[in-house]
Design an enzyme around this catalytic site. Structure first.
Site, short mmCIF file in Angstrom:
data_model
loop_
_atom_site.label_atom_id
_atom_site.label_comp_id
_atom_site.label_asym_id
_atom_site.label_seq_id
_atom_site.Cartn_x
_atom_site.Cartn_y
_atom_site.Cartn_z
N ASN A 48 0.83 -1.21 0.00
CA ASN A 48 0.00 0.00 0.00
C ASN A 48 0.86 1.26 0.00
O ASN A 48 0.38 2.35 0.29
CB ASN A 48 -0.91 0.02 1.23
CG ASN A 48 -1.89 -1.14 1.22
OD1 ASN A 48 -2.38 -1.52 0.16
ND2 ASN A 48 -2.16 -1.71 2.38
N HIS A 134 -14.03 -1.55 6.56
CA HIS A 134 -12.93 -2.30 7.16
C HIS A 134 -13.31 -2.89 8.51
O HIS A 134 -14.11 -2.32 9.25
CB HIS A 134 -11.73 -1.35 7.33
CG HIS A 134 -10.46 -2.00 7.68
ND1 HIS A 134 -9.95 -2.01 8.96
CD2 HIS A 134 -9.56 -2.67 6.92
CE1 HIS A 134 -8.79 -2.64 8.97
NE2 HIS A 134 -8.53 -3.05 7.73
N GLU A 176 -15.77 4.25 3.96
CA GLU A 176 -14.42 4.52 3.48
C GLU A 176 -14.57 5.39 2.25
O GLU A 176 -15.58 5.29 1.56
CB GLU A 176 -13.71 3.20 3.09
CG GLU A 176 -13.46 2.32 4.28
CD GLU A 176 -12.91 0.93 3.91
OE1 GLU A 176 -12.23 0.79 2.88
OE2 GLU A 176 -13.17 -0.01 4.67
N SER A 180 -10.90 -0.46 0.53
CA SER A 180 -9.60 -1.12 0.58
C SER A 180 -9.50 -2.36 -0.29
O SER A 180 -8.44 -2.66 -0.81
CB SER A 180 -9.26 -1.48 2.02
OG SER A 180 -10.23 -2.37 2.55
N ASP A 205 -13.35 7.16 6.43
CA ASP A 205 -12.01 6.57 6.52
C ASP A 205 -11.29 6.78 5.18
O ASP A 205 -11.71 6.23 4.15
CB ASP A 205 -12.16 5.08 6.86
CG ASP A 205 -10.85 4.32 6.92
OD1 ASP A 205 -9.89 4.72 6.23
OD2 ASP A 205 -10.78 3.30 7.64
N HIS A 208 -7.07 4.68 2.21
CA HIS A 208 -6.53 4.36 0.88
C HIS A 208 -6.62 5.53 -0.10
O HIS A 208 -6.21 5.40 -1.26
CB HIS A 208 -7.21 3.11 0.33
CG HIS A 208 -6.89 1.91 1.16
ND1 HIS A 208 -5.76 1.15 0.96
CD2 HIS A 208 -7.51 1.39 2.25
CE1 HIS A 208 -5.71 0.19 1.88
NE2 HIS A 208 -6.76 0.32 2.68
N LYS A 236 0.23 3.89 4.67
CA LYS A 236 0.00 3.42 3.30
C LYS A 236 0.62 4.45 2.34
O LYS A 236 1.82 4.45 2.15
CB LYS A 236 -1.50 3.19 3.10
CG LYS A 236 -2.05 2.21 4.14
CD LYS A 236 -3.51 1.93 3.97
CE LYS A 236 -4.14 1.33 5.22
NZ LYS A 236 -3.58 0.06 5.65
C1 LIG Z 1 -9.82 1.10 5.30
C2 LIG Z 1 -8.80 0.84 6.36
N1 LIG Z 1 -8.92 1.46 7.53
C3 LIG Z 1 -8.04 1.25 8.52
C4 LIG Z 1 -6.98 0.39 8.37
C5 LIG Z 1 -6.02 0.17 9.50
O1 LIG Z 1 -4.92 1.00 9.37
P1 LIG Z 1 -3.52 0.63 10.04
O2 LIG Z 1 -2.87 -0.35 9.11
O3 LIG Z 1 -2.80 1.92 10.18
O4 LIG Z 1 -3.82 0.01 11.36
C6 LIG Z 1 -6.80 -0.27 7.16
C7 LIG Z 1 -5.65 -1.19 7.01
O5 LIG Z 1 -5.53 -2.05 6.24
C8 LIG Z 1 -7.73 -0.06 6.12
O6 LIG Z 1 -7.62 -0.70 4.96
#
Ligand SMILES: Cc1ncc(COP(=O)(O)O)c(C=O)c1O
Length: 384
Positions: A48, A134, A176, A180, A205, A208, A236
């Site tokens: 990522n 997520h 989101e 993701s 969120d 990405h 990421k």
């Molecule tokens: C949409 C989304 N939110 C939150 C996270 C979590 O983030 P972190 O890897 O910083 O814990 C991810 C991680 O894959 C994600 O894809």
């Protein structure tokens, strides 16, 4: 102990039988576009690190300087003695880039979603989460004494139908911005309008989208309404580690007092903070890299679809090849690896049942040759 082991073995055997067992791979070296496994160099389509910033000289230089100045760790929580001045510089930068009154840095994105949603439930929140959110969002919402529901993915009509049924005063729409696993994009304007019309709050969120989308590269949502909370990550597109919330000043004060994942945890290491700060300086300038990344992603999607694969609704640097079947996804992943391409099979429960896939994530530092090689290998597998 024997009983416990038997229970564990039963659960793991069930996963293995469903071709769902997760296993770790040992990685010798890692870059956004290259990975070394068992001494073999592969083209990496499973990172990522969308802009390749984890290897950027400025991030490395700042991290090294921060270690020399502060040491390697910051062994206390921020509220005790860990609140290095670097935090405040990052937070004022984030607030400026996102157009919010304030921002708050957290240790990880997972911790952020989990603990912010849990904290919001103290304000009698009811969460309406997109079905494909997520796991950290869904877990956080579940901590709210079941005051949550899920709407059909990116489906405003379904969300509206559910909102009409809920008379709670503190409704939160949770999504989101770039999904993701599917790489598609939420209809942000419609969600903002609906939130306004129905007096809802928004929680978005941007894990990405950060680094890749938006005028300054900091995501799809800027200058939000005061009732919106934006979450983003630094692990990421920023090439570093950690996460943030961009929000109003009162919300920041609330989270400092109520978000357990902020309060009861050790502060981030100085090197991480310094590299985040460097990334925030560089990202707004990387306009051409972002454009090229998205153009390459569109070209890759077209080529993959022409071969006969299905890439769903992807509209970003995340391109999933939907296969449906775990065995097929594992077999393609293995074939890719044998042909020096690294991309993992993603299976339920990470994605919904019958949507096993190969998730490809592109980085601005992939070369045209990398992309051509991927297309050739995919074409060969499809034809075989
Ligand atoms: C949409 C989304 N939110 C939150 C996270 C979590 O983030 P972190 O890897 O910083 O814990 C991810 C991680 O894959 C994600 O894809």
């Amino acid at each position: 102990m024997e009983v416990l082991n038997t229970q564990i073995q039963t659960l793991l055997a069930r996963k293995e039988q469903a071709l769902n067992l997760r296993q770790l791979k040992s990685i010798n070296a890692l870059q956004a576009s290259e990975i070394l496994i068992n001494g073999n160099k592969l083209i990496n389509f499973a990172s990522n690190d969308y802009l390749g910033l984890s290897q950027h000289p400025l991030l490395k230089e700042r991290a090294i300087k921060a270690i020399e100045q502060y040491g390697v760790g910051c062994p206390s929580s921020r509220l005790i003695s860990g609140n290095l001045e670097l935090y405040e510089q990052i937070e004022s930068n984030i607030a400026r880039l996102k157009g919010t009154q304030a921002a708050l840095v957290f240790p990880t994105g997972f911790q952020t979603n989990l603990s912010v949603l849990q904290a919001l439930s103290k304000l009698n929140a009811f969460f309406f989460c997109d079905k494909l959110c997520h796991n950290s969002i869904l877990l956080g919402a579940q901590l709210s004494n079941k005051a949550f529901t899920r709407f059909a993915h990116n489906n405003i009509a379904d969300l509206k139908r559910l909102l009409d049924k809920e008379s709670n005063k503190n409704n939160w729409i949770v999504t989101e911005s770039v999904f993701s696993m599917d790489g598609d994009i939420a209809c942000i304007d419609n969600l903002r309008n609906l939130a306004k019309k129905t007096n809802c709050h928004l929680y978005i969120d941007e894990a990405h989208a950060t680094g890749v989308f938006g005028k300054n590269g900091m995501g799809l949502v800027s200058n939000p309404e005061k009732t919106t909370v934006i979450m983003g990550t630094f692990g990421k597109g920023c090439g570093s580690f950690g996460a943030y919330i961009a929000c109003s000043k009162p919300m920041r004060d609330f989270l400092v007092n109520y978000a357990a994942g902020f309060i009861y945890t050790t502060a981030l290491p100085p090197a991480v903070l310094a590299s985040i700060q460097a990334a925030l300086e560089i990202i707004p300038q990387m306009v051409s890299q972002r454009q090229e990344l998205l153009q390459t992603s569109a070209r890759l999607r077209d080529e993959i679809n022409q071969i006969g694969f299905n890439t769903g609704q992807s509209n970003s640097q995340i391109v999933s090849i939907l296969l449906g079947d775990n065995e097929l996804a594992l077999s393609l992943s293995q074939y890719l690896e044998e042909n020096k391409i690294y991309a993992r099979a993603i299976r339920p429960p990470t994605v919904p049942e019958n949507t096993a896939r190969i998730r490809l994530s592109l980085s601005a530092i992939h070369s045209n040759l990398d992309i051509e090689r991927l297309i050739t290998v995919l074409r060969n597998w499809y034809a075989s």
